[in-house]
Enzyme design. Structure first.
Site, short mmCIF file in Angstrom:
data_model
loop_
_atom_site.label_atom_id
_atom_site.label_comp_id
_atom_site.label_asym_id
_atom_site.label_seq_id
_atom_site.Cartn_x
_atom_site.Cartn_y
_atom_site.Cartn_z
N SER A 109 -11.83 -0.76 -0.24
CA SER A 109 -10.56 -0.92 0.48
C SER A 109 -10.78 -1.06 1.97
CB SER A 109 -9.69 0.32 0.29
OG SER A 109 -9.20 0.36 -0.98
N ASP A 166 0.85 -1.18 0.00
CA ASP A 166 0.00 0.00 0.00
C ASP A 166 0.88 1.22 0.00
OD1 ASP A 166 -2.11 1.93 0.88
OD2 ASP A 166 -3.23 0.10 1.22
N HIS A 174 -3.82 5.97 3.59
CA HIS A 174 -4.58 4.78 3.23
C HIS A 174 -4.05 3.51 3.89
CE1 HIS A 174 -5.85 1.57 0.33
NE2 HIS A 174 -6.98 2.23 0.42
C1 LIG Z 1 -7.04 -5.14 1.84
O1 LIG Z 1 -7.41 -4.99 0.50
C2 LIG Z 1 -8.41 -4.05 0.30
C3 LIG Z 1 -8.80 -4.03 -1.12
O2 LIG Z 1 -8.62 -5.19 -1.76
C4 LIG Z 1 -7.93 -2.73 0.71
O3 LIG Z 1 -8.94 -1.82 0.50
C5 LIG Z 1 -7.49 -2.76 2.12
O4 LIG Z 1 -6.91 -1.55 2.42
C6 LIG Z 1 -6.51 -3.85 2.36
N1 LIG Z 1 -6.20 -3.98 3.76
C7 LIG Z 1 -4.98 -3.95 4.22
C8 LIG Z 1 -4.80 -4.06 5.68
O5 LIG Z 1 -4.03 -3.84 3.50
#
Ligand SMILES: *[C@@H]1O[C@H](CO)[C@@H](O)[C@H](O)[C@H]1NC(C)=O
Ligand SMILES: *[C@@H]1O[C@H](CO)[C@@H](O)[C@H](O)[C@H]1NC(C)=O
Ligand SMILES: *[C@@H]1O[C@H](CO)[C@@H](O)[C@H](O)[C@H]1NC(C)=O
Ligand SMILES: *[C@@H]1O[C@H](CO)[C@@H](O)[C@H](O)[C@H]1NC(C)=O
Length: 481
Positions: free
Chosen positions: A407, A188, A233
């Site tokens: 997400s 991310d 995010h």
């Molecule tokens: C898991 O994936 C979703 C989308 O597929 C995303 O929105 C979310 O942020 C993710 N969660 C983590 C903890 O990375």
């Protein structure tokens, strides 16, 4: 039962929220004369230069790896197979590139070589080689940020977050399972690792405020020695998976789990280079400087919130590598609803869980993408809370934000998978899938128009609106013996 050790269970969350991954025309059926993607040809026109992926013509065979019972054997075998195949098939090409004095980076996960700053003459020679399948550009995809509804500098402890409560995570905690021994990762924008709800669960935390980031943090560009989130995010979604803001009040589904992270997206863009580099690190984590890979530190579950237009298979080989290694991929369905057939890729692949978003009245959020999708599994797979979700944020160690998006839904499923795999480690994708599938809640509200897609109404199960329904972590945990 919480006997699981770290090496046995790592839950990985890959979160990249990409709204519009451009479709690449050249890859569907490249004629032999046209091995160069139009995107690259455009960049080279008029004497320009481009960073390109040179995809080798052969791929490693991972078929028998999936049958291995021991998880570490599987992770090591997948890595050995892929790296050995890449080394052998890329040998001649790398000798050639060395002779040219060209800067490059070899990737094993998809058997490709990333060449920096190539000109037309070099690309022509590369494309003409028999061992090269095609030359593809490095696309830059915008991070699709969710809607920030409220950011508070010191939200502090409030209550168990509504989505965590709705999927009945507290009932699982009451049995003594909060996800201990499981590690979650995301790809991310990074994570604010010092946030009060996240610092204790960071795998790199040694206690007493000291940290070792090796194997727990990856910046593909090698610039950041410690987790950093300049977007918010990644900190938010990690909070929904494992966040613990004190006492009985939790923002996370699996507050006993640990987390690691790769920064596949900077604050605004995710490049293919960063996503592919992150995919390799997930399959076999390394130190911060890229050295000493240790595949036993890989996660069990990969949660991803990035993806572009549906029906695009460009990331399939990465998902396949994780699947062979025994890592479970979770992706958000996308925020392109309410029209039908808006589920993005890779959320629409058959070997990932693609997740839609519901609100506090158990009704599909209007932005949540709908199926059925074009690959061999009806999409989305499941729904989970994703509208107005409060979680940790990047602006300070005590800040929180309320965000909406698929997400925000996917981490509820990844967190639920962390709870399931803490109880019963090392099982297959289908095993956990079945537990979630057979225990969903199917009394859900009338969704935003349309309420049917691909000829299936939201009251027929499964359907392209809610998938198999909204997940229930406690029912799924009870379903597993
Ligand atoms: C898991 O994936 C979703 C989308 O597929 C995303 O929105 C979310 O942020 C993710 N969660 C983590 C903890 O990375
Ligand atoms: C947190 O993210 C916002 C954008 O969402 C950014 O403007 C800000 O600089 C970030 N804060 C830190 C401390 O990185
Ligand atoms: C990886 O390999 C697969 C299969 O050869 C291909 O379809 C896909 O486009 C590749 N991805 C990239 C980024 O080159
Ligand atoms: C949930 O979504 C439905 C449909 O979009 C909407 O009618 C309802 O008001 C929403 N509930 C809340 C509490 O926002």
């Amino acid at each position: 039962m919480k006997t699981k050790k770290l090496s046995a269970g790592l839950l990985l969350a890959l979160i990249l929220l990409i709204s519009a991954l451009p479709m690449v025309e050249a890859k569907s059926s490249p004629p032999s004369l046209d091995k160069v993607e139009a995107f690259v040809a455009d960049q080279l026109a008029g004497g320009g230069r481009a960073n390109v992926f040179v995809k080798l013509a052969s791929d490693a065979n991972l078929r028998d790896v999936e049958g291995m019972v021991n998880r570490n054997d599987r992770l090591n075998a997948a890595h050995d197979r892929l790296t050995a195949h890449a080394a052998a098939s890329q040998k001649d090409l790398l000798v050639f590139l060395d002779k040219q004095g060209v800067e490059y980076r070899s990737f094993w996960i998809n058997n490709s070589v990333y060449v920096f700053d190539a000109d037309q003459a070099l690309v022509d020679v590369l494309a003409a080689r028999a061992d090269v399948a095609y030359v593809r550009g490095d696309h830059s995809v915008p991070l699709h940020a969710p809607v920030a509804q409220e950011i508070s500098p010191s939200g502090g402890i409030q209550a168990v977050e509504w989505g965590v409560d709705l999927i009945n995570a507290p009932d699982v905690w009451a049995t003594g399972n909060t996800g201990e021994g499981v590690v979650v990762a995301n790809i991310d924008t990074g994570v604010r690792y010092t946030h009060m709800a996240l610092r204790n669960q960071y795998r790199g935390s040694l206690g007493g405020g000291s940290y070792d980031h090796d194997y727990s943090w990856w910046d593909p560009d090698g610039a950041l020695a410690a987790p950093t989130d300049t977007n918010g995010h990644g900190t938010h979604t990690m909070g929904t998976m494992v966040g613990d803001d004190g006492g009985a009040n939790q923002i996370g589904v699996a507050p006993g789990a640990q987390w690691i992270a790769a920064q596949g997206c900077d604050s605004v863009f995710c490049t293919d280079f960063d996503l592919i580099s992150s995919a390799e690190w997930i399959a076999c984590p390394t130190r911060v400087d890229g050295s000493d890979p240790d595949c036993t530190k890989a996660p069990d579950i990969v949660n991803n919130s990035w993806g572009g237009s549906g029906g695009d298979s460009w990331y399939q080989s990465y998902v396949d590598a994780w699947a062979a290694a025994g890592i479970l991929p979770v992706f958000s369905a996308g925020n392109s609803g309410p029209s039908c057939n808006t589920v993005g890729s890779p959320g629409d692949y058959r070997n990932v869980m693609g997740i839609g978003a519901t609100n506090i009245s158990d009704t599909l959020a209007s932005f949540s993408s709908k199926g059925p999708g074009v690959f061999r599994r009806l999409k989305p797979d499941f729904s989970a809370p994703g509208e107005s979700v409060r979680s940790s944020y990047n602006t300070s160690d005590t800040s929180y934000a309320v965000l909406s998006g698929t997400s925000m839904a996917a981490p509820h499923v990844a967190g639920a998978l962390a709870l399931l795999s803490a109880d019963t480690p090392g099982r297959s994708f289908n095993y956990y899938y079945r537990a979630l599938r057979d225990t969903t809640v199917q009394t859900l509200g009338n969704p935003p128009d349309p309420d049917a897609c691909g000829g299936r109404s939201y009251t027929t199960w499964p359907n392209p609106i809610y998938g198999w329904g909204r997940i229930d972590a406690a029912a799924a945990a009870a379903y597993i013996p």
